[in-house]
Design a protein around this motif. Structure first.
Motif, PDB file in Angstrom:
ATOM      1  N   TRP A 197      -8.228  33.136   9.217  1.00  9.62           N
ATOM      2  CA  TRP A 197      -8.520  34.423   8.587  1.00  9.62           C
ATOM      3  C   TRP A 197      -9.310  34.247   7.298  1.00  9.62           C
ATOM      4  CZ3 TRP A 197      -7.602  36.861   3.990  1.00  9.62           C
ATOM      5  CH2 TRP A 197      -7.765  38.249   3.957  1.00  9.62           C
ATOM      6  N   VAL A 198      -8.949  33.234   6.504  1.00  7.41           N
ATOM      7  CA  VAL A 198      -9.641  32.982   5.239  1.00  7.41           C
ATOM      8  C   VAL A 198     -11.108  32.665   5.491  1.00  7.41           C
ATOM      9  CG1 VAL A 198      -9.834  31.349   3.310  1.00  7.41           C
ATOM     10  CG2 VAL A 198      -7.601  32.293   3.927  1.00  7.41           C
ATOM     11  N   PHE A 199     -11.390  31.836   6.485  1.00  9.54           N
ATOM     12  CA  PHE A 199     -12.785  31.486   6.773  1.00  9.54           C
ATOM     13  C   PHE A 199     -13.563  32.705   7.263  1.00  9.54           C
ATOM     14  CE2 PHE A 199     -11.440  26.932   7.086  1.00  9.54           C
ATOM     15  CZ  PHE A 199     -12.307  26.459   6.110  1.00  9.54           C
ATOM     16  N   GLY A 254     -17.519  37.115   5.568  1.00 12.25           N
ATOM     17  CA  GLY A 254     -17.861  38.526   5.465  1.00 12.25           C
ATOM     18  C   GLY A 254     -17.161  39.479   6.396  1.00 12.25           C
ATOM     19  N   HIS A 255     -16.163  39.033   7.180  1.00 17.16           N
ATOM     20  CA  HIS A 255     -15.463  39.979   8.053  1.00 17.16           C
ATOM     21  C   HIS A 255     -13.950  39.811   7.865  1.00 17.16           C
ATOM     22  CE1 HIS A 255     -14.804  42.649  11.457  1.00 17.16           C
ATOM     23  NE2 HIS A 255     -13.849  41.813  11.864  1.00 17.16           N
ATOM     24  N   VAL A 256     -13.286  40.891   7.491  1.00 18.63           N
ATOM     25  CA  VAL A 256     -11.835  40.888   7.314  1.00 18.63           C
ATOM     26  C   VAL A 256     -11.206  41.366   8.620  1.00 18.63           C
ATOM     27  CG1 VAL A 256      -9.897  41.796   6.008  1.00 18.63           C
ATOM     28  CG2 VAL A 256     -12.063  41.305   4.845  1.00 18.63           C
ATOM     29  N   LEU A 257     -10.586  40.447   9.333  1.00 18.62           N
ATOM     30  CA  LEU A 257      -9.987  40.760  10.626  1.00 18.62           C
ATOM     31  C   LEU A 257      -8.576  41.309  10.417  1.00 18.62           C
ATOM     32  CD1 LEU A 257     -10.768  40.446  13.647  1.00 18.62           C
ATOM     33  CD2 LEU A 257      -9.516  38.284  13.634  1.00 18.62           C
ATOM     34  N   HIS A 258      -8.233  42.346  11.183  1.00 16.79           N
ATOM     35  CA  HIS A 258      -6.888  42.912  11.098  1.00 16.79           C
ATOM     36  C   HIS A 258      -5.869  41.846  11.503  1.00 16.79           C
ATOM     37  CE1 HIS A 258      -3.371  45.393  12.027  1.00 16.79           C
ATOM     38  NE2 HIS A 258      -3.938  46.348  11.285  1.00 16.79           N
ATOM     39  N   PRO A 259      -4.740  41.730  10.786  1.00 15.74           N
ATOM     40  CA  PRO A 259      -3.759  40.680  11.109  1.00 15.74           C
ATOM     41  C   PRO A 259      -3.286  40.706  12.558  1.00 15.74           C
ATOM     42  CG  PRO A 259      -3.253  41.661   8.984  1.00 15.74           C
ATOM     43  CD  PRO A 259      -4.364  42.470   9.568  1.00 15.74           C
ATOM     44  N   ALA A 260      -3.089  41.896  13.143  1.00 19.81           N
ATOM     45  CA  ALA A 260      -2.639  41.975  14.538  1.00 19.81           C
ATOM     46  C   ALA A 260      -3.701  41.439  15.486  1.00 19.81           C
ATOM     47  CB  ALA A 260      -2.282  43.418  14.896  1.00 19.81           C
ATOM     48  N   GLU A 261      -4.963  41.752  15.213  1.00 11.50           N
ATOM     49  CA  GLU A 261      -6.053  41.239  16.042  1.00 11.50           C
ATOM     50  C   GLU A 261      -6.176  39.726  15.897  1.00 11.50           C
ATOM     51  OE1 GLU A 261      -8.844  45.257  15.793  1.00 11.50           O
ATOM     52  OE2 GLU A 261      -9.248  43.536  14.479  1.00 11.50           O
ATOM     53  N   LEU A 262      -6.030  39.242  14.676  1.00 16.40           N
ATOM     54  CA  LEU A 262      -6.052  37.799  14.446  1.00 16.40           C
ATOM     55  C   LEU A 262      -4.937  37.117  15.223  1.00 16.40           C
ATOM     56  CD1 LEU A 262      -6.970  35.279  12.702  1.00 16.40           C
ATOM     57  CD2 LEU A 262      -5.157  35.962  11.121  1.00 16.40           C
ATOM     58  N   LEU A 263      -3.731  37.663  15.148  1.00 16.96           N
ATOM     59  CA  LEU A 263      -2.582  37.066  15.819  1.00 16.96           C
ATOM     60  C   LEU A 263      -2.779  37.043  17.324  1.00 16.96           C
ATOM     61  CD1 LEU A 263       0.136  35.926  14.840  1.00 16.96           C
ATOM     62  CD2 LEU A 263       1.150  38.158  15.329  1.00 16.96           C
ATOM     63  N   ASP A 300     -21.632  38.293  15.443  1.00 13.29           N
ATOM     64  CA  ASP A 300     -21.622  37.038  16.206  1.00 13.29           C
ATOM     65  C   ASP A 300     -21.624  35.820  15.292  1.00 13.29           C
ATOM     66  OD1 ASP A 300     -21.778  38.775  18.264  1.00 13.29           O
ATOM     67  OD2 ASP A 300     -23.624  37.981  19.133  1.00 13.29           O
ATOM     68  N   HIS A 301     -22.530  35.814  14.296  1.00 11.77           N
ATOM     69  CA  HIS A 301     -22.656  34.620  13.463  1.00 11.77           C
ATOM     70  C   HIS A 301     -21.409  34.404  12.606  1.00 11.77           C
ATOM     71  CE1 HIS A 301     -23.808  37.723  10.542  1.00 11.77           C
ATOM     72  NE2 HIS A 301     -23.565  36.830   9.585  1.00 11.77           N
ATOM     73  N   VAL A 302     -20.759  35.494  12.198  1.00  7.20           N
ATOM     74  CA  VAL A 302     -19.536  35.356  11.399  1.00  7.20           C
ATOM     75  C   VAL A 302     -18.415  34.770  12.248  1.00  7.20           C
ATOM     76  CG1 VAL A 302     -17.719  36.632  10.191  1.00  7.20           C
ATOM     77  CG2 VAL A 302     -20.124  37.172   9.777  1.00  7.20           C
ATOM     78  N   ALA A 303     -18.280  35.246  13.494  1.00  7.15           N
ATOM     79  CA  ALA A 303     -17.241  34.725  14.387  1.00  7.15           C
ATOM     80  C   ALA A 303     -17.444  33.235  14.653  1.00  7.15           C
ATOM     81  CB  ALA A 303     -17.242  35.506  15.697  1.00  7.15           C
TER      82      ALA A 303
END
Length: 361
Positions: free
Chosen positions: A252-254, A259-268, A305-308
């Motif tokens: 998540w930190v990376f 430049g993209h803050v991923l929702h914690p549920a989506e990250l999990l 795409d590039h952020v992912a």
């Protein structure tokens, strides 16, 4: 008789060669069609990392170190008896285990064997090391499945491809129920479980019925130990969850740094699904499999795409590649430290059989 032995040896050798050839082919295909396209599209990952604030990179590395430390504390919790090595020794053993797991195709069994040997040489009884490893791996994977289920419930109905995620969630839920039921059988119907395992061992003839019974009784002893000590069970569950949550937080930190803050549920959800798929022993440490699932899922959740790609590959640099040299140094410190002292006391520089319990990525 001799000709039969020779023919059996040739068949086993060919079978081993086929397995290695299949594993090598899988690695080549994954690298060719999944890893290399990501590397090419992301440019120079090290240059991208140098462009990030140093504090963010250090925070990500610290989170990963805490994740590994949580797993070593979990090892201390599941090891029975009073002959548990110190935390720093267990931490180095786990680092060495990861180094092997991340460099050998299907390295879970090989790394588990190395870990088993290191634990027994550091004073852990063979039965304790084997049962603890089994309970730890099974328990940690159950926690990972639980995290996936929690993430799926939290984002249900809000993501593309929800039907496929629902099917995956159903499969994970079924496996979760089966695993819990098996543990309950060991706890409440040990005699029946022993009888069934001995019958299976006699049928397949690869395992001695006596060894199979001893293994099942040892695992049942671990389960009963946790049932009698709820505090220890709770600590083990929390530590297993921390191991995965802190690792996911590093990712998540990376992603946030790029430049993209991923929702914690989506990250999990994305993280746990990728790691569940990586349990299939096709490539070292799930190389290619993890990236091939995480990148499109994160893109599906709205990240560019590039952020992912940059976020996932930066995370894998810390989570996958960094433990390899660190594990080599950890093994060297064990050889020059506690293993040398134990060898001088016992006069046995090597020891004990090996176990094959597949481990986490």
């Amino acid at each position: 008789m001799t000709s039969h032995l020779r023919s059996a040896w040739r068949r086993a050798e060919h079978s081993r060669l086929l397995r290695w050839a299949a594993a090598l082919l899988a690695v080549v295909l994954v690298v060719e069609y999944i890893v290399l396209p990501q590397l090419v599209s992301s440019g120079n990952i090290l240059s991208a990392l140098r462009g990030l604030p140093l504090m963010l990179v250090l925070a990500a590395v610290l989170l990963e170190a805490c994740s590994l430390a949580s797993y070593s504390w979990l090892t201390r919790e599941v090891l029975p008896g009073g002959s548990r090595p110190g935390f720093f020794t267990l931490f180095r053993i786990d680092l060495a285990d990861l180094a092997v797991n991340h460099t050998v195709p299907g390295g879970g069994a090989t790394s588990a064997a190395a870990r088993f040997r290191l634990l027994t040489r550091c004073g852990v009884q063979s039965e304790d090391a084997l049962s603890a490893a089994t309970v730890q791996v099974v328990g940690a994977n159950l926690v990972l499945a639980g995290l996936f289920s929690a993430g799926l419930l939290a984002v249900h109905g809000t993501t593309a491809g929800g039907r496929y995620l629902t099917v995956a969630g159903g499969v994970v839920l079924v496996l979760l129920v089966i695993s819990i039921a098996m543990l309950a059988v060991l706890d409440r119907h040990l005699a029946g479980a022993v009888h069934a395992v001995r019958a299976m061992a006699r049928a397949i003839r690869f395992v001695s019925p006596v060894a199979a019974e001893r293994f099942v009784r040892t695992i049942a002893g671990e389960v009963q130990m946790f049932r009698r000590d709820p505090r220890r069970l709770a600590a083990a569950v929390v530590l297993a969850a921390l191991h995965y949550v802190l690792d996911a937080a590093c990712l998540w930190v990376f992603l946030a740094a790029y430049g993209h803050v991923l929702h914690p549920a989506e990250l999990l959800l994305a993280y746990s699904l990728a790691n569940l798929v990586a349990l299939v022993p096709l490539t070292p440490g799930g190389m290619g499999l993890v990236e091939g699932i995480l990148v499109p899922m994160i893109v599906g959740f709205g990240a560019p795409d590039h952020v992912a790609v940059l976020g996932v590959l930066s995370w894998r640099l810390v989570q996958f590649w960094l433990p390899i040299p660190a594990g080599g140094l950890a093994y060297l410190s064990l050889r020059l430290g506690i293993l040398r002292r134990v060898g001088r006391r016992t006069g046995t520089p090597d020891s004990t059989p090996v176990a094959a319990v597949t481990r986490r990525t």
